[in-house]
Design a protein around this motif. Sequence first.
Motif, PDB file in Angstrom:
ATOM      1  N   ARG A 183       0.868  -1.173   0.000  1.00  0.00           N
ATOM      2  CA  ARG A 183       0.000   0.000   0.000  1.00  0.00           C
ATOM      3  C   ARG A 183       0.913   1.234   0.000  1.00  0.00           C
ATOM      4  NH1 ARG A 183      -4.842   1.960   2.366  1.00  0.00           N
ATOM      5  NH2 ARG A 183      -5.022   4.131   1.680  1.00  0.00           N
ATOM      6  N   ARG A 184       0.796   2.060  -1.012  1.00  0.00           N
ATOM      7  CA  ARG A 184       1.674   3.224  -1.159  1.00  0.00           C
ATOM      8  C   ARG A 184       0.924   4.476  -0.709  1.00  0.00           C
ATOM      9  NH1 ARG A 184       4.329   3.344  -6.958  1.00  0.00           N
ATOM     10  NH2 ARG A 184       5.833   4.632  -5.820  1.00  0.00           N
ATOM     11  N   LEU A 185       1.405   5.085   0.364  1.00  0.00           N
ATOM     12  CA  LEU A 185       0.803   6.315   0.881  1.00  0.00           C
ATOM     13  C   LEU A 185       1.522   7.515   0.281  1.00  0.00           C
ATOM     14  CD1 LEU A 185       0.402   5.410   4.674  1.00  0.00           C
ATOM     15  CD2 LEU A 185      -1.303   5.259   2.855  1.00  0.00           C
ATOM     16  N   LEU A 186       0.751   8.451  -0.218  1.00  0.00           N
ATOM     17  CA  LEU A 186       1.306   9.656  -0.822  1.00  0.00           C
ATOM     18  C   LEU A 186       1.881  10.574   0.266  1.00  0.00           C
ATOM     19  CD1 LEU A 186       1.751  11.489  -3.312  1.00  0.00           C
ATOM     20  CD2 LEU A 186      -0.542  12.419  -2.908  1.00  0.00           C
ATOM     21  N   ILE A 187       3.135  10.968   0.104  1.00  0.00           N
ATOM     22  CA  ILE A 187       3.801  11.894   1.020  1.00  0.00           C
ATOM     23  C   ILE A 187       4.130  13.165   0.237  1.00  0.00           C
ATOM     24  CG2 ILE A 187       5.731  12.281   2.579  1.00  0.00           C
ATOM     25  CD1 ILE A 187       3.880  10.073   3.479  1.00  0.00           C
ATOM     26  N   GLN A 188       3.691  14.299   0.769  1.00  0.00           N
ATOM     27  CA  GLN A 188       3.918  15.578   0.096  1.00  0.00           C
ATOM     28  C   GLN A 188       4.804  16.467   0.970  1.00  0.00           C
ATOM     29  OE1 GLN A 188       0.369  17.210  -1.530  1.00  0.00           O
ATOM     30  NE2 GLN A 188       1.302  19.164  -2.107  1.00  0.00           N
ATOM     31  N   TYR A 189       5.700  17.207   0.304  1.00  0.00           N
ATOM     32  CA  TYR A 189       6.621  18.106   0.992  1.00  0.00           C
ATOM     33  C   TYR A 189       6.316  19.545   0.594  1.00  0.00           C
ATOM     34  CZ  TYR A 189       9.264  13.938   2.202  1.00  0.00           C
ATOM     35  OH  TYR A 189       9.640  12.720   2.708  1.00  0.00           O
ATOM     36  N   ASP A 247       7.374  18.763  -3.862  1.00  0.00           N
ATOM     37  CA  ASP A 247       7.932  17.424  -4.024  1.00  0.00           C
ATOM     38  C   ASP A 247       6.961  16.390  -3.464  1.00  0.00           C
ATOM     39  OD1 ASP A 247      10.194  18.435  -5.163  1.00  0.00           O
ATOM     40  OD2 ASP A 247      11.300  18.549  -3.273  1.00  0.00           O
ATOM     41  N   ARG A 248       6.882  15.268  -4.174  1.00  0.00           N
ATOM     42  CA  ARG A 248       6.010  14.181  -3.742  1.00  0.00           C
ATOM     43  C   ARG A 248       6.783  12.869  -3.755  1.00  0.00           C
ATOM     44  NH1 ARG A 248       0.043  14.967  -6.599  1.00  0.00           N
ATOM     45  NH2 ARG A 248      -0.480  16.954  -5.609  1.00  0.00           N
ATOM     46  N   SER A 249       6.439  12.029  -2.838  1.00  0.00           N
ATOM     47  CA  SER A 249       7.008  10.686  -2.801  1.00  0.00           C
ATOM     48  C   SER A 249       5.959   9.746  -2.206  1.00  0.00           C
ATOM     49  CB  SER A 249       8.298  10.654  -1.970  1.00  0.00           C
ATOM     50  OG  SER A 249       8.030  10.957  -0.614  1.00  0.00           O
ATOM     51  N   HIS A 250       6.326   8.495  -2.074  1.00  0.00           N
ATOM     52  CA  HIS A 250       5.390   7.506  -1.546  1.00  0.00           C
ATOM     53  C   HIS A 250       6.040   6.739  -0.407  1.00  0.00           C
ATOM     54  CE1 HIS A 250       3.602   8.242  -5.538  1.00  0.00           C
ATOM     55  NE2 HIS A 250       2.454   7.932  -4.930  1.00  0.00           N
ATOM     56  N   LEU A 251       5.238   6.416   0.591  1.00  0.00           N
ATOM     57  CA  LEU A 251       5.666   5.577   1.697  1.00  0.00           C
ATOM     58  C   LEU A 251       5.084   4.183   1.469  1.00  0.00           C
ATOM     59  CD1 LEU A 251       7.007   5.228   4.501  1.00  0.00           C
ATOM     60  CD2 LEU A 251       4.800   5.898   5.512  1.00  0.00           C
ATOM     61  N   PRO A 252       5.930   3.200   1.072  1.00  0.00           N
ATOM     62  CA  PRO A 252       5.390   1.853   0.795  1.00  0.00           C
ATOM     63  C   PRO A 252       5.190   1.049   2.081  1.00  0.00           C
ATOM     64  CG  PRO A 252       7.742   1.919   0.319  1.00  0.00           C
ATOM     65  CD  PRO A 252       7.358   3.303   0.768  1.00  0.00           C
ATOM     66  N   LEU A 253       4.003   0.532   2.253  1.00  0.00           N
ATOM     67  CA  LEU A 253       3.695  -0.352   3.381  1.00  0.00           C
ATOM     68  C   LEU A 253       3.390  -1.735   2.818  1.00  0.00           C
ATOM     69  CD1 LEU A 253       1.354   1.939   5.533  1.00  0.00           C
ATOM     70  CD2 LEU A 253       3.808   1.566   5.803  1.00  0.00           C
ATOM     71  N   LYS A 254       4.264  -2.689   3.095  1.00  0.00           N
ATOM     72  CA  LYS A 254       4.080  -4.030   2.559  1.00  0.00           C
ATOM     73  C   LYS A 254       2.860  -4.700   3.180  1.00  0.00           C
ATOM     74  CE  LYS A 254       7.209  -6.884   1.653  1.00  0.00           C
ATOM     75  NZ  LYS A 254       8.297  -7.890   1.743  1.00  0.00           N
ATOM     76  N   LEU A 255       2.179  -5.480   2.346  1.00  0.00           N
ATOM     77  CA  LEU A 255       1.022  -6.216   2.846  1.00  0.00           C
ATOM     78  C   LEU A 255       1.447  -7.225   3.905  1.00  0.00           C
ATOM     79  CD1 LEU A 255      -2.051  -6.575   2.336  1.00  0.00           C
ATOM     80  CD2 LEU A 255      -1.444  -8.453   0.808  1.00  0.00           C
ATOM     81  N   VAL A 288       7.006  -4.675  15.753  1.00  0.00           N
ATOM     82  CA  VAL A 288       8.410  -4.550  16.125  1.00  0.00           C
ATOM     83  C   VAL A 288       9.205  -3.808  15.060  1.00  0.00           C
ATOM     84  CG1 VAL A 288      10.540  -5.865  16.530  1.00  0.00           C
ATOM     85  CG2 VAL A 288       8.419  -6.561  17.653  1.00  0.00           C
ATOM     86  N   VAL A 289       8.987  -4.162  13.787  1.00  0.00           N
ATOM     87  CA  VAL A 289       9.811  -3.601  12.710  1.00  0.00           C
ATOM     88  C   VAL A 289       9.308  -2.254  12.206  1.00  0.00           C
ATOM     89  CG1 VAL A 289      10.531  -5.895  11.963  1.00  0.00           C
ATOM     90  CG2 VAL A 289       8.530  -4.844  10.909  1.00  0.00           C
ATOM     91  N   PHE A 290       8.052  -1.914  12.465  1.00  0.00           N
ATOM     92  CA  PHE A 290       7.519  -0.645  11.964  1.00  0.00           C
ATOM     93  C   PHE A 290       6.845   0.091  13.111  1.00  0.00           C
ATOM     94  CE2 PHE A 290       4.496   2.217  10.013  1.00  0.00           C
ATOM     95  CZ  PHE A 290       5.193   2.738   8.940  1.00  0.00           C
ATOM     96  N   ASN A 291       7.378   1.247  13.445  1.00  0.00           N
ATOM     97  CA  ASN A 291       6.826   2.073  14.520  1.00  0.00           C
ATOM     98  C   ASN A 291       6.160   3.306  13.915  1.00  0.00           C
ATOM     99  OD1 ASN A 291       6.368   3.785  16.747  1.00  0.00           O
ATOM    100  ND2 ASN A 291       8.091   2.902  17.857  1.00  0.00           N
ATOM    101  N   PRO A 292       4.829   3.387  13.942  1.00  0.00           N
ATOM    102  CA  PRO A 292       4.141   4.535  13.330  1.00  0.00           C
ATOM    103  C   PRO A 292       4.542   5.868  13.939  1.00  0.00           C
ATOM    104  CG  PRO A 292       2.587   2.757  13.776  1.00  0.00           C
ATOM    105  CD  PRO A 292       3.874   2.388  14.456  1.00  0.00           C
ATOM    106  N   GLU A 293       4.799   5.902  15.257  1.00  0.00           N
ATOM    107  CA  GLU A 293       5.153   7.170  15.903  1.00  0.00           C
ATOM    108  C   GLU A 293       6.515   7.676  15.413  1.00  0.00           C
ATOM    109  OE1 GLU A 293       4.950   6.635  20.078  1.00  0.00           O
ATOM    110  OE2 GLU A 293       2.776   6.312  20.124  1.00  0.00           O
ATOM    111  N   ASP A 294       7.482   6.780  15.303  1.00  0.00           N
ATOM    112  CA  ASP A 294       8.795   7.182  14.809  1.00  0.00           C
ATOM    113  C   ASP A 294       8.712   7.649  13.358  1.00  0.00           C
ATOM    114  OD1 ASP A 294       9.835   6.529  17.243  1.00  0.00           O
ATOM    115  OD2 ASP A 294      10.659   4.598  16.616  1.00  0.00           O
ATOM    116  N   THR A 295       7.936   6.929  12.555  1.00  0.00           N
ATOM    117  CA  THR A 295       7.785   7.315  11.153  1.00  0.00           C
ATOM    118  C   THR A 295       7.116   8.679  11.037  1.00  0.00           C
ATOM    119  OG1 THR A 295       7.573   4.972  10.547  1.00  0.00           O
ATOM    120  CG2 THR A 295       6.865   6.593   8.913  1.00  0.00           C
ATOM    121  N   ALA A 296       6.080   8.928  11.843  1.00  0.00           N
ATOM    122  CA  ALA A 296       5.402  10.225  11.814  1.00  0.00           C
ATOM    123  C   ALA A 296       6.339  11.351  12.266  1.00  0.00           C
ATOM    124  CB  ALA A 296       4.154  10.177  12.696  1.00  0.00           C
TER     125      ALA A 296
END
Length: 454
Positions: free
Chosen positions: A248-254, A267-275, A346-354
């Motif tokens: 799932r690719r989330l749109l990230i805008q700068y 600038d735009r990029s995507h944050l890929p979240l693997k299924l 364990v491998v993905f922390n939403p707070e750190d990513t945010a």
Amino acid sequence: MASRADNIASTLSFANFSKATELKQRIWFTIGALIVFRFLSFVPLPGVNPAVLETLYDQTRGGILDMFNMFSGGSLERMSLIALGVMPYITASIVVQMAAALHPSLIAIKKEGEAGRKKLNQYTRYGTVFLCAIQGWFLASGLEAYGAQSGLQAVVNPGLIFKVVAVINLVGGTMFLLWLGEQVTSRGIGNGVSLIIMAGIVAQFPTFTANLFEGGRSGSISGVVIGLLIVMIVALILVICFFERAQRRLLIQYPKRATQRGGMQADRSHLPLKLNTAGVIPPIFASSLLLLPLTITQFAGNSIDQSTTTGQVLQSTLQYLQHGQPLYMLLYAIGIMFFAFFYTAVVFNPEDTADNLKKNGGFIPGIRPGKRTAEYLDYVLTRITVVGALYLTVVCVVPEYMIAQTGIPLFLGGTSLLIVVNVTVDTISQIQSHLLAHQYGDLIKKAKLKGRMR
């Protein structure tokens, strides 16, 4: 973007492979380490009679023993120095990672970065030694009584000395495998521990394939079943490849920045979240928690009088937890789903990513940066992890149940295919990354050379 990706993919051909000296060295090192692993699987424990052990194993073949023997690459069947494989390390990793997610002091260590990771790895090694010692002792005790009812003795000289020697050798074998896996990870290609598990599974392929076609020749397995099995294997491989690459690719805008022409550009990029963020970890973790205790119980069950209460309890436990039984499959499915969510957390922390997105000025359109972004990431990740956990459960449990009911070799089950395909895809991706880095290195050298000539 598609044409650019196609151009990059076309340049990553094996024509460039001959020029990548470092990559070739890494591949040869990996192959050499796996050969050493296979040699060790044929070195028996001191004091064990291999011929008697083979006879006894043939008498108790099936169920849990075959499943664990598959993950150890046949080491359990031969009772080699690495009979325990890397399963104690995986079990210790489960305990340490769960503790690191719950215990305050370990959480603080985890936040220390690379230094904290090294400390947790050291705790994992201590736990591996502890588990190996306990499991090795019970395995040696069960091995002494293994075959007592048949009048055969697998151990030449049973006693305290044999148990101590066996424990030392089993601990040393597992720790050597762990060291070998770390060397492959740092100096080879792919994840060393995963490659060792995959090598153990693939090593059983000729034997299981021969048994399958021997069954077809003798008539115990019909040709239609073999054909359907091949179709199921191909379909499983395609399904695994599709879901492992799904994301799932989330749109990230700068924020907008000024360009050279005086305009403003965002600038735009995507944050890929693997299924399936957890990969092959959930089935491996679930298998390790079920296989080791049950294997030790099955060995110990041979030395306990079945007329006693303890013997009857052990016999009932082994009967209901045999591979393919509903209770075993239920516990296996629960374990897979639990570890799918646990390892993803364990491998993905939403707070750190945010927080990282907020520091770099990035945001998800329509979502306020900071806490709201973390909540949204957690919401999306939970939804796709549900699908990923269901996919893992269906791929691992349903084929295993069908195979257990039909008596087809275990190698062709969903768990084995999932591990083999996933590790293979990951290794190929790393090879492509090395080829791409080598290609860019050559381009930089050529650019510098042209600059000097001018």
